[in-house]
Design an enzyme around this catalytic site. Structure first.
Site, mmCIF file in Angstrom:
data_model
loop_
_atom_site.group_PDB
_atom_site.id
_atom_site.type_symbol
_atom_site.label_atom_id
_atom_site.label_comp_id
_atom_site.label_asym_id
_atom_site.label_seq_id
_atom_site.Cartn_x
_atom_site.Cartn_y
_atom_site.Cartn_z
ATOM 1 N N ASN A 47 -10.381 73.561 -10.380
ATOM 2 C CA ASN A 47 -10.103 72.945 -9.072
ATOM 3 C C ASN A 47 -9.613 71.496 -9.169
ATOM 4 O O ASN A 47 -8.923 71.025 -8.273
ATOM 5 C CB ASN A 47 -11.378 73.011 -8.214
ATOM 6 C CG ASN A 47 -11.312 72.088 -7.021
ATOM 7 O OD1 ASN A 47 -10.682 72.396 -6.016
ATOM 8 N ND2 ASN A 47 -11.950 70.913 -7.134
ATOM 9 N N TYR A 105 3.771 67.575 -8.127
ATOM 10 C CA TYR A 105 2.643 68.368 -7.622
ATOM 11 C C TYR A 105 3.066 69.825 -7.382
ATOM 12 O O TYR A 105 2.363 70.758 -7.771
ATOM 13 C CB TYR A 105 2.146 67.716 -6.333
ATOM 14 C CG TYR A 105 0.890 68.309 -5.747
ATOM 15 C CD1 TYR A 105 -0.371 67.985 -6.258
ATOM 16 C CD2 TYR A 105 0.949 69.169 -4.654
ATOM 17 C CE1 TYR A 105 -1.523 68.516 -5.696
ATOM 18 C CE2 TYR A 105 -0.199 69.695 -4.082
ATOM 19 C CZ TYR A 105 -1.441 69.363 -4.605
ATOM 20 O OH TYR A 105 -2.577 69.886 -4.043
ATOM 21 N N ILE A 115 -6.189 70.575 4.045
ATOM 22 C CA ILE A 115 -7.657 70.569 4.080
ATOM 23 C C ILE A 115 -8.164 69.126 4.168
ATOM 24 O O ILE A 115 -7.638 68.244 3.477
ATOM 25 C CB ILE A 115 -8.232 71.235 2.792
ATOM 26 C CG1 ILE A 115 -7.552 72.591 2.494
ATOM 27 C CG2 ILE A 115 -9.752 71.385 2.891
ATOM 28 C CD1 ILE A 115 -7.756 73.688 3.509
HETATM 29 P P1 NAP Z 1 -10.178 65.199 -3.892
HETATM 30 O O1 NAP Z 1 -11.003 65.121 -2.671
HETATM 31 O O2 NAP Z 1 -9.206 64.107 -4.185
HETATM 32 O O3 NAP Z 1 -11.139 65.421 -5.152
HETATM 33 C C1 NAP Z 1 -10.572 65.533 -6.430
HETATM 34 C C2 NAP Z 1 -11.634 65.967 -7.411
HETATM 35 O O4 NAP Z 1 -11.013 66.170 -8.680
HETATM 36 C C3 NAP Z 1 -12.715 64.926 -7.622
HETATM 37 O O5 NAP Z 1 -13.914 65.610 -7.886
HETATM 38 C C4 NAP Z 1 -12.230 64.199 -8.872
HETATM 39 O O6 NAP Z 1 -13.291 63.590 -9.623
HETATM 40 C C5 NAP Z 1 -11.644 65.346 -9.652
HETATM 41 N N1 NAP Z 1 -10.671 64.956 -10.669
HETATM 42 C C6 NAP Z 1 -9.507 64.283 -10.494
HETATM 43 N N2 NAP Z 1 -8.901 64.106 -11.687
HETATM 44 C C7 NAP Z 1 -9.705 64.663 -12.627
HETATM 45 C C8 NAP Z 1 -9.642 64.766 -14.037
HETATM 46 N N3 NAP Z 1 -8.616 64.292 -14.736
HETATM 47 N N4 NAP Z 1 -10.669 65.381 -14.682
HETATM 48 C C9 NAP Z 1 -11.734 65.884 -13.989
HETATM 49 N N5 NAP Z 1 -11.842 65.804 -12.651
HETATM 50 C C10 NAP Z 1 -10.847 65.191 -11.978
HETATM 51 O O7 NAP Z 1 -9.267 66.541 -3.896
HETATM 52 P P2 NAP Z 1 -9.389 67.863 -2.987
HETATM 53 O O8 NAP Z 1 -8.581 67.648 -1.767
HETATM 54 O O9 NAP Z 1 -10.789 68.311 -2.910
HETATM 55 O O10 NAP Z 1 -8.541 68.871 -3.894
HETATM 56 C C11 NAP Z 1 -9.142 69.785 -4.795
HETATM 57 C C12 NAP Z 1 -8.066 70.727 -5.315
HETATM 58 O O11 NAP Z 1 -7.467 71.418 -4.223
HETATM 59 C C13 NAP Z 1 -6.936 70.034 -6.044
HETATM 60 O O12 NAP Z 1 -6.486 70.833 -7.120
HETATM 61 C C14 NAP Z 1 -5.858 69.935 -4.993
HETATM 62 O O13 NAP Z 1 -4.576 69.841 -5.552
HETATM 63 C C15 NAP Z 1 -6.069 71.245 -4.256
HETATM 64 N N6 NAP Z 1 -5.535 71.263 -2.902
HETATM 65 C C16 NAP Z 1 -6.009 70.396 -1.945
HETATM 66 C C17 NAP Z 1 -5.474 70.456 -0.674
HETATM 67 C C18 NAP Z 1 -5.936 69.543 0.437
HETATM 68 O O14 NAP Z 1 -5.335 69.602 1.527
HETATM 69 N N7 NAP Z 1 -6.943 68.712 0.238
HETATM 70 C C19 NAP Z 1 -4.469 71.383 -0.375
HETATM 71 C C20 NAP Z 1 -4.030 72.248 -1.363
HETATM 72 C C21 NAP Z 1 -4.572 72.178 -2.623
HETATM 73 P P3 NAP Z 1 -13.777 62.045 -9.336
HETATM 74 O O15 NAP Z 1 -14.574 62.106 -8.054
HETATM 75 O O16 NAP Z 1 -14.615 61.708 -10.519
HETATM 76 O O17 NAP Z 1 -12.545 61.234 -9.203
#
Ligand code: NAP
Length: 247
Positions: free
Chosen positions: A90, A155, A188
């Site tokens: 994730n 991305y 999201i």
């Molecule tokens: P987020 O709130 O920015 O959280 C990102 C998470 O990833 C945090 O736990 C962060 O850890 C961790 N992370 C970042 N870089 C990392 C690395 N190099 N190694 C290990 N952990 C790492 O993101 P989110 O919105 O929950 O997104 C989660 C996933 O869903 C992602 O793959 C994103 O692309 C995908 N996604 C999100 C959306 C959306 O609308 N939010 C839509 C489509 C897809 P730290 O807290 O330690 O920084």
């Protein structure tokens, strides 16, 4: 409990979608390894949320883009819990910008974190799952991987790559009792989308048939389903969780 005594590793589980997944899998009986990059306080909060509900979790801090760190992390999970049944890839980042101005380092950082990590961890986990003759791998893509998006060449390339990797790995691992699927969220509410300008958010919202942005819990339910026995005959698929944004 849908997940019995299984063991799950969820990357990027300190915040947002990953946290919701970790909590939901734990609620259904999984022991959860919470991976994150640097935010110790947020990761500890995810662990507390799980423990408050009677679940079991450990923290495994590692940069998923670092193959050696991934290897040590998977080793630690197996050393602690004795097995690995569910891997949720994730963790993800954005480094948005129009292609003509995008720096190569921003392209590479997103590919390394969002795609190459999935290659490393899927390889590592599947070796263990093959011995167990069962396993569930769920990779986080995005609707942007299906449609493309101006300002997100890095991305979108990574998320489209995740889909190709998912389908190929599903074909390679099916005979070993391992399913590999992808989830493609739309818009999201997390830290990742909180930084979007208000105008962009409003424009996106107006395009969503269900007329709201998704919650991390909406995505967690889809991941739970794919991780459970209920999805035993589903592999190589992409489950969109986007309120109908992309059809
Ligand atoms: P987020 O709130 O920015 O959280 C990102 C998470 O990833 C945090 O736990 C962060 O850890 C961790 N992370 C970042 N870089 C990392 C690395 N190099 N190694 C290990 N952990 C790492 O993101 P989110 O919105 O929950 O997104 C989660 C996933 O869903 C992602 O793959 C994103 O692309 C995908 N996604 C999100 C959306 C959306 O609308 N939010 C839509 C489509 C897809 P730290 O807290 O330690 O920084």
């Amino acid at each position: 409990m849908l997940l019995g005594d299984s063991v799950a590793l969820v990357t990027g589980a300190s915040r947002g979608i990953g946290r919701a997944i970790a909590v939901r899998l734990a609620e259904e009986g999984a022991k959860v390894a919470i991976n994150y990059a640097g935010n110790d306080a947020a990761a500890a909060e995810t662990k507390s949320l799980i423990e408050e509900k009677g679940g079991e979790a450990i923290l495994v801090k590692a940069n998923v883009a670092d193959r050696e760190a991934d290897s040590q992390m998977v080793e630690e999970v197996v050393k602690t819990f004795g097995r690995l049944d569910i891997l949720v890839n994730n963790a993800g980042i954005t480094r948005d910008g129009l292609m003509l101005r995008m720096k190569e380092e921003d392209f590479d950082a997103v590919i390394d974190t969002n795609l190459k990590s999935v290659f490393y961890l899927t390889k590592l986990a599947s070796k263990i799952m093959m011995k167990q003759k069962s396993g569930r791998i769920i990779n986080m893509s995005s609707v942007v991987g299906l449609t493309g998006n101006a300002g997100q060449t890095n991305y979108a390339a990574a998320k489209a790559g995740v889909l190709g990797l998912t389908k190929s790995a599903a074909k390679e691992l099916a005979a070993r009792g391992i399913t590999v699927n992808a989830v493609a969220p739309g818009f999201i509410g997390t830290d990742m989308t909180a930084v979007l300008p208000e105008g962009v958010k409003e424009a996106l919202l107006s395009e969503i048939p269900l007329k709201r942005m998704g919650d991390p819990e909406d995505v967690a339910e889809a991941v739970l389903f794919l991780a459970s026995k209920r999805a035993a005959y589903i592999t190589g698929q992409v489950l969109q969780v986007d309120g109908g944004l992309v059809m």
